[in-house]
Design a protein around this motif. Structure first.
Motif, PDB file in Angstrom:
ATOM      1  N   SER A 101       7.109   8.164  12.988  1.00 40.31           N
ATOM      2  CA  SER A 101       5.699   8.524  12.946  1.00 40.31           C
ATOM      3  C   SER A 101       4.923   8.008  14.116  1.00 40.31           C
ATOM      4  O   SER A 101       4.000   8.769  14.773  1.00 40.31           O
ATOM      5  CB  SER A 101       5.153   8.131  11.754  1.00 40.31           C
ATOM      6  OG  SER A 101       5.531   8.951  10.400  1.00 40.31           O
ATOM      7  N   THR A 158      -0.410  13.394   7.292  1.00 44.50           N
ATOM      8  CA  THR A 158       1.089  12.874   7.806  1.00 44.50           C
ATOM      9  C   THR A 158       2.007  14.217   8.083  1.00 44.50           C
ATOM     10  O   THR A 158       2.803  14.040   8.938  1.00 44.50           O
ATOM     11  CB  THR A 158       1.867  11.910   6.736  1.00 44.50           C
ATOM     12  OG1 THR A 158       0.911  10.982   6.353  1.00 44.50           O
ATOM     13  CG2 THR A 158       2.983  11.395   7.191  1.00 44.50           C
ATOM     14  N   ILE A 213       1.942   6.611   5.662  1.00 48.83           N
ATOM     15  CA  ILE A 213       3.363   6.862   6.133  1.00 48.83           C
ATOM     16  C   ILE A 213       4.160   6.217   5.079  1.00 48.83           C
ATOM     17  O   ILE A 213       4.291   5.031   5.008  1.00 48.83           O
ATOM     18  CB  ILE A 213       3.439   6.346   7.369  1.00 48.83           C
ATOM     19  CG1 ILE A 213       2.443   7.043   8.318  1.00 48.83           C
ATOM     20  CG2 ILE A 213       4.783   6.665   7.974  1.00 48.83           C
ATOM     21  CD1 ILE A 213       2.758   8.452   8.660  1.00 48.83           C
TER      22      ILE A 213
END
Length: 494
Positions: free
Chosen positions: A268, A414, A260
């Motif tokens: 996230s 992601t 990330i």
């Protein structure tokens, strides 16, 4: 085949669903019952607590004459943290339900010493306590009766050593040896329980144990060796140096990692927790590990306001909480079927929270072993579980490092997570506006969190980042951080 007390066996089946012993219990229980000192080493979630409590209770209930409170304490269990003390005491209390004449006690601080002294004076058959509180009573409580002490047990011995409790432990041991009645018909047994057998633990064991039986849980079964055969332990990996040490986690545990960008860490995390907590009919229990107390406080404030379902309570657990707050949080999370616990590594070892679905390591640990201990809060006994490690792009080499130590992690894309959240936001579920990474704040119309919480979390994160040991320092180096992006990850302006 052990012919345990019938009520004890029935209690194990009813309250603990223990119809058969685990591997570590098969090795430890018979050894303790026959009077041996025991060094017990097993990976997390294998039933170590019952492995030493079962023979202790069996010994207490099979005396020819019923024991009384006036006889004093027969077993002393030393644990490194208050939370583990609460947990062991709860298991012990349940085991003793059919035997009302046996009284368990808990000495972990958080209440007036006068009240604790009153309970000690009345008599406590089995005592669970933390080193500091126990050593305090050893020095100041004259009515502490250990004349008939039979069991001295140290749970999470590696943690006791890491936390620097040697002086308190020596004080406790010296007191018991001095005050125990020399005319006792049986010798006192000492049991050490540890997830690892690092050098400090081996030295500790050597100073306390007499002709011990070593019991370890291996993939091929419970392995027992008599004293002098510690080399077999080394063959299993304990003799290797830190660089080549192999770790082992249950095969029922699925491990993942996610890369990330620093600015999107907070968004996230909120997105991941939200997606795993819907629909509301689904059982959902997750633990989020961070590196500092200030981060716990920040996320404990933020997460309830970050568009998580209303029926998901958020609990915090860290060392600065009062004992009343820690106990409330511990039992509240334990009793919930849908909840999130945000914590420091105070909850990384020994604690057995039921039905944990996900372990989320938002901040990677500063020690490799702590990664294993954190993951060990799920996939316990016969259950399955998942663990997710958050990494920034410059930290991805950590996955390879874990691989060298026998740990295999699978990547989670992601983009899948963030695109899903973006679609949800455009669908009108969120609202609000704003231009910081704080994009979390785009998902809601609530005001910003108190600036002080965010600043403290930012400062604590950067300080903790500088404490990684030499084995991981090259990966987690403070100079690799973009402080503006780190600030954004705590909803502060860059």
């Amino acid at each position: 085949s052990l012919q345990l007390n019938g009520k004890l066996v029935e209690n194990l089946k009813t309250l603990f669903s223990a119809s058969r012993m685990t591997l570590i219990q098969r090795g430890a229980v018979p050894a303790i019952l026959r009077g041996a000192d025991v060094m017990m080493k097993a990976k997390t979630g294998t039933g170590k607590t019952l492995a030493y409590l079962t023979p202790v209770v069996e010994w207490l209930v099979t005396r020819k004459e019923r024991l009384t409170r006036a006889d004093g304490s027969f077993a002393l269990i030393v644990v490194p943290t208050r939370e583990l003390g609460l947990q062991v005491h709860e298991v012990l209390s349940n085991l003793l339900r059919p035997f009302h004449w046996l009284v368990p006690g808990l000495l972990i601080g958080g209440e007036k010493k006068k009240s604790e002294k009153a309970r000690i004076r009345k008599g406590l058959s089995v005592l669970v306590g933390t080193p500091g509180r126990l050593s305090d009573h050893v020095r100041t409580t004259e009515c502490f009766n250990v004349k008939s002490m039979q069991f001295l047990i140290f749970d999470e011995a590696d943690r006791l050593m890491d936390m620097g409790f040697e002086q308190d432990i020596n004080c406790i041991c010296d007191f018991v040896r001095e005050k125990r009645d020399k005319s006792c018909p049986t010798r006192m047994q000492t049991v050490l329980v540890s997830a690892t057998l690092q050098q400090k633990v081996r030295q500790f064991a050597h100073s306390l144990l007499s002709s011990p039986v070593y019991v370890t849980d291996s993939s091929s079964g419970a392995m027992m060796t008599e004293t002098g055969e510690e080399g077999k332990e080394e063959e299993a990996g304990e003799g290797e140096d830190e660089e080549n040490k192999k770790f082992e986690l249950p095969s029922r545990l699925r491990q993942y990692w996610m890369s990330i960008p620093c600015k999107r860490r907070l968004l996230s995390l909120c997105s991941f927790l939200r997606q795993r907590s819907i629909p509301s009919t689904r059982a959902c229990k997750m633990i989020v590990f961070v590196s500092s107390i200030a981060e716990v406080k920040f996320l404990h404030y933020l997460l309830p306001r970050a568009v998580l379902p209303d029926d998901i309570p958020i609990y915090g657990l860290h060392g600065d909480m009062t004992q009343a707050e820690r106990t409330k949080s511990f039992y509240g999370f334990t009793a919930s079927s849908r909840a999130i616990l945000v914590c420091t590594d105070v909850a990384a070892r020994g604690l057995d929270f039921p039905k944990i679905e996900w372990i989320v390591q938002f901040d990677p640990p500063t020690e490799l072993e702590e990664y294993v201990h954190r993951c060990g809060r799920t996939a316990r006994m016969t259950t399955e579980g998942d663990a997710l490690l958050f990494l920034m792009p410059h930290e991805e080499k950590y996955v390879s490092l874990l691989g060298k130590h026998g740990l295999s992690l699978s990547p989670i894309p992601t983009r899948t997570l963030l695109v899903s959240e973006e679609r949800r936001r455009r669908g009108g579920e969120g609202g609000g506006g704003g231009g910081r990474e704080g994009e979390v704040w785009m998902l809601q119309s609530n005001p910003d969190p108190p600036a002080e919480l965010a600043r403290d979390a930012f400062t604590s994160f950067t300080r903790a980042y500088a404490t990684h040991n030499k084995g991981t320092k090259a990966i987690f180096h403070p100079k690799a951080l973009h402080l503006g992006h780190v600030a954004a990850s705590f909803a502060l302006r860059e």
